[in-house]
Design a protein around this motif. Structure first.
Motif, PDB file in Angstrom:
ATOM      1  N   ARG A 110      12.223  -3.149 -14.920  1.00 18.67           N
ATOM      2  CA  ARG A 110      11.491  -2.983 -13.768  1.00 18.67           C
ATOM      3  C   ARG A 110      12.028  -3.646 -12.485  1.00 18.67           C
ATOM      4  N   SER A 111      12.271  -2.411 -11.546  1.00 23.11           N
ATOM      5  CA  SER A 111      13.353  -2.969 -10.441  1.00 23.11           C
ATOM      6  C   SER A 111      11.693  -4.286  -9.625  1.00 23.11           C
ATOM      7  N   SER A 112      12.607  -4.626  -7.979  1.00 23.48           N
ATOM      8  CA  SER A 112      11.620  -5.490  -7.424  1.00 23.48           C
ATOM      9  C   SER A 112      10.150  -4.690  -7.018  1.00 23.48           C
ATOM     10  N   ALA A 113      10.932  -3.140  -6.191  1.00 25.13           N
ATOM     11  CA  ALA A 113      10.395  -1.986  -5.453  1.00 25.13           C
ATOM     12  C   ALA A 113       8.557  -2.086  -6.613  1.00 25.13           C
ATOM     13  N   THR A 114       9.206  -1.545  -7.817  1.00 31.08           N
ATOM     14  CA  THR A 114       8.271  -1.298  -8.951  1.00 31.08           C
ATOM     15  C   THR A 114       7.332  -1.989  -9.132  1.00 31.08           C
ATOM     16  N   LEU A 115       7.585  -3.218  -9.222  1.00 33.81           N
ATOM     17  CA  LEU A 115       6.122  -4.656  -9.531  1.00 33.81           C
ATOM     18  C   LEU A 115       5.944  -4.325  -8.272  1.00 33.81           C
ATOM     19  N   ARG A 116       6.856  -4.566  -6.925  1.00 33.14           N
ATOM     20  CA  ARG A 116       5.702  -4.442  -6.241  1.00 33.14           C
ATOM     21  C   ARG A 116       4.309  -4.113  -5.486  1.00 33.14           C
ATOM     22  N   ARG A 117       4.739  -2.405  -5.816  1.00 32.04           N
ATOM     23  CA  ARG A 117       4.094  -0.971  -5.890  1.00 32.04           C
ATOM     24  C   ARG A 117       3.461  -1.548  -7.322  1.00 32.04           C
ATOM     25  N   TRP A 118       2.941  -1.792  -8.081  1.00 32.25           N
ATOM     26  CA  TRP A 118       2.571  -2.196  -9.104  1.00 32.25           C
ATOM     27  C   TRP A 118       0.725  -3.159  -8.995  1.00 32.25           C
ATOM     28  N   ARG A 119       1.521  -4.039  -8.141  1.00 32.10           N
ATOM     29  CA  ARG A 119       0.957  -5.202  -7.195  1.00 32.10           C
ATOM     30  C   ARG A 119      -0.260  -4.772  -6.890  1.00 32.10           C
ATOM     31  N   ARG A 120       0.551  -3.623  -5.693  1.00 33.51           N
ATOM     32  CA  ARG A 120      -0.312  -3.455  -5.060  1.00 33.51           C
ATOM     33  C   ARG A 120      -1.094  -2.206  -5.258  1.00 33.51           C
ATOM     34  N   ARG A 121      -1.306  -1.441  -5.854  1.00 36.69           N
ATOM     35  CA  ARG A 121      -1.911  -0.873  -6.473  1.00 36.69           C
ATOM     36  C   ARG A 121      -3.032  -1.537  -7.236  1.00 36.69           C
ATOM     37  N   LEU A 122      -2.868  -2.717  -8.182  1.00 33.36           N
ATOM     38  CA  LEU A 122      -4.003  -3.633  -9.089  1.00 33.36           C
ATOM     39  C   LEU A 122      -4.669  -3.968  -7.651  1.00 33.36           C
ATOM     40  N   ALA A 123      -3.996  -4.886  -6.503  1.00 30.47           N
ATOM     41  CA  ALA A 123      -5.094  -4.963  -5.947  1.00 30.47           C
ATOM     42  C   ALA A 123      -5.945  -4.401  -4.958  1.00 30.47           C
ATOM     43  N   ASP A 124      -5.054  -2.521  -4.756  1.00 34.70           N
ATOM     44  CA  ASP A 124      -6.136  -1.732  -3.911  1.00 34.70           C
ATOM     45  C   ASP A 124      -7.613  -1.697  -5.383  1.00 34.70           C
ATOM     46  N   GLU A 125      -6.904  -1.030  -6.315  1.00 32.26           N
ATOM     47  CA  GLU A 125      -7.999  -0.911  -7.042  1.00 32.26           C
ATOM     48  C   GLU A 125      -8.960  -1.936  -7.377  1.00 32.26           C
ATOM     49  N   HIS A 126      -8.837  -3.139  -7.828  1.00 28.67           N
ATOM     50  CA  HIS A 126      -9.927  -4.431  -7.423  1.00 28.67           C
ATOM     51  C   HIS A 126     -10.868  -4.791  -6.291  1.00 28.67           C
ATOM     52  N   ALA A 127     -10.279  -3.746  -5.030  1.00 27.08           N
ATOM     53  CA  ALA A 127     -10.851  -3.479  -3.557  1.00 27.08           C
ATOM     54  C   ALA A 127     -11.740  -2.963  -3.919  1.00 27.08           C
ATOM     55  N   GLU A 128     -11.155  -1.475  -4.447  1.00 20.59           N
ATOM     56  CA  GLU A 128     -12.304  -0.863  -4.501  1.00 20.59           C
ATOM     57  C   GLU A 128     -13.302  -0.958  -5.331  1.00 20.59           C
ATOM     58  N   ALA A 129     -13.726  -1.066  -7.107  1.00 22.09           N
ATOM     59  CA  ALA A 129     -14.711  -2.141  -7.576  1.00 22.09           C
ATOM     60  C   ALA A 129     -15.490  -2.701  -6.661  1.00 22.09           C
ATOM     61  N   GLN A 130     -14.963  -3.343  -6.212  1.00 22.16           N
ATOM     62  CA  GLN A 130     -15.392  -4.528  -5.220  1.00 22.16           C
ATOM     63  C   GLN A 130     -16.415  -4.157  -4.255  1.00 22.16           C
ATOM     64  N   VAL A 131     -16.046  -2.735  -3.656  1.00 24.02           N
ATOM     65  CA  VAL A 131     -16.907  -1.743  -2.642  1.00 24.02           C
ATOM     66  C   VAL A 131     -17.398  -0.857  -3.082  1.00 24.02           C
ATOM     67  N   TYR A 132     -18.061  -0.743  -4.373  1.00 22.64           N
ATOM     68  CA  TYR A 132     -18.608  -0.063  -5.128  1.00 22.64           C
ATOM     69  C   TYR A 132     -19.504  -1.217  -6.095  1.00 22.64           C
ATOM     70  N   ARG A 133     -19.615  -2.696  -5.834  1.00 24.39           N
ATOM     71  CA  ARG A 133     -20.749  -3.156  -6.370  1.00 24.39           C
ATOM     72  C   ARG A 133     -20.988  -3.808  -5.189  1.00 24.39           C
ATOM     73  N   HIS A 134     -20.579  -4.133  -4.048  1.00 21.11           N
ATOM     74  CA  HIS A 134     -21.175  -3.838  -3.466  1.00 21.11           C
ATOM     75  C   HIS A 134     -22.146  -2.659  -2.627  1.00 21.11           C
ATOM     76  N   LEU A 135     -21.556  -1.741  -2.828  1.00 23.62           N
ATOM     77  CA  LEU A 135     -23.064  -0.999  -2.603  1.00 23.62           C
ATOM     78  C   LEU A 135     -24.070  -0.625  -3.454  1.00 23.62           C
TER      79      LEU A 135
END
Length: 371
Positions: A16-41
């Motif tokens: 795992r390169s540092s770029a890959t880890l950053r991308r995965w962390r970004r994907r993880l945060a975005d999915e949590h944020a998207e789930a929050q959008v639907y829960r608020h709605l």
């Protein structure tokens, strides 16, 4: 890299390169944020809409779990999603309107998983289907507001352009500032009243036409006395668009299971549509919104003259104010329709600038000829 199957990791910890880890962390945060959008709605809805939104939230959390599995103990501290998704979550929590659903629809359309080899095929398919789910939810809201919204947007944009053109036309003719102001105020009142009255008549007429197409609620009570051999009930369904075979079959089913309900005649006609989902709106609502937005749009070009500005300075300020208003209204239309807001805003700006420029040039010509 080939796309991974469900549950399969793409790289061992050492790879795992540092770029890959950053991308995965970004994907993880975005999915949590998207789930929050639907829960608020979902918090602002009930019934089927709420269940659908909670289902979308659970799906996004499954996607987040995928990235969490890949990261393992290298997930690091919890991160925020991208700014666009965080703004969407904030709007969903406080408003929960059709505009938020329209923004969520656009967000689903921008899925990065098509080009991400570390996302599973199921996740990619989910995101595409989520767009259609959100489109369906947003369509209900669009249908409920489209009548009034159409009148409001049309009124605001029409008077932004027409009153700016009027002000520029008389300014180009070389008249005094107080004459320009009086002309603009007269244009505001005349246009707003005319638009409000016209919209009321238009919408009322359309609703009356729709009402005339709905089944007579008293007709089904006569079904038990129909001549089954002649089966004139089938003619009702044929008149509403069914083929002969379909109409005969449907009529036979109705006669076999009599139900004196007006909905029996609604098949094939669209007449049984829930009135809450009509796209026409109410005459009074359309008239009031048209008047209010028409007047507010008409006020923008004359504001510089109201505050005492004159000449070229007043014209430039009016142009800037109307240009900003056209961009905003165009962007709102783009958001609600699921289109690109910037492109819709620029389109509105170009149309307004063209109309105003032509009117100003004609004012110069007429003013020069009269002078």
């Amino acid at each position: 890299m080939n796309r991974v199957e469900d549950g399969e990791e793409t790289a061992r910890p050492a790879e795992r390169s540092s770029a890959t880890l950053r991308r995965w962390r970004r994907r993880l945060a975005d999915e949590h944020a998207e789930a929050q959008v639907y829960r608020h709605l979902a918090e602002r809805r009930t019934g089927e809409d709420r269940d659908v939104l909670l289902g979308l939230a659970r799906a996004e959390e499954r996607h987040a779990a995928h990235w969490a599995r890949l990261l393992g103990d290298q997930a690091g501290r919890p991160r925020n999603g991208n700014p666009r998704m965080r703004l969407l979550a904030w709007l969903a929590h406080r408003f929960g309107s059709v505009f938020v659903l329209a923004l969520a629809q656009r967000a689903e359309a921008r899925t990065p998983y098509d080009d991400d080899a570390d996302a599973t095929a199921a996740m990619t398919a989910d995101e595409r289907i989520h767009e259609e789910v959100v489109r369906g939810l947003a369509a209900r809201g669009r249908a409920r507001v489209s009548g009034t919204f159409r009148a409001a947007v049309f009124g605001a944009n029409d008077e932004l352009v027409s009153n700016l053109s009027l002000v520029l036309g008389v300014t180009g003719g070389g008249v005094a500032a107080h004459t320009v102001l009086l002309t603009g105020v007269a244009g505001l009142l005349a246009g707003a009243l005319s638009m409000g009255a016209g919209e009321y008549v238009s919408v009322r007429s359309q609703r009356e036409l729709l009402a005339a197409s709905r089944p007579d609620p008293t007709a089904p009570r006569y079904l038990p006395w129909l001549d089954v051999d002649a089966n004139e009930l089938a003619l009702v369904y044929r008149a509403r668009g069914m083929s002969t075979e379909e109409a005969d079959q449907h009529a036979a089913e109705q006669l076999a299971d009599l139900d004196p309900s007006p909905d029996r005649f609604a098949a094939g006609s669209g007449a049984g549509v829930d009135p809450d989902h009509e796209v026409v709106g109410t005459g009074l609502g359309a008239a009031l919104s048209s008047f209010a937005f028409f007047a507010s749009g008409a006020a923008v070009p004359i504001l510089p003259f109201l505050f005492g500005l004159t000449g070229l300075v007043a014209v430039l300020v009016a142009l800037l104010a109307v240009g900003a208003a056209l961009m905003v209204s165009g962007a709102i239309v783009g958001i609600l329709s699921g289109g690109p807001p910037l492109r819709r805003g620029l389109r509105q700006l170009a149309i307004g600038a063209g109309a105003a420029g032509i009117t100003y040039a004609l004012g110069l010509l007429v003013g020069g000829a009269v002078g």
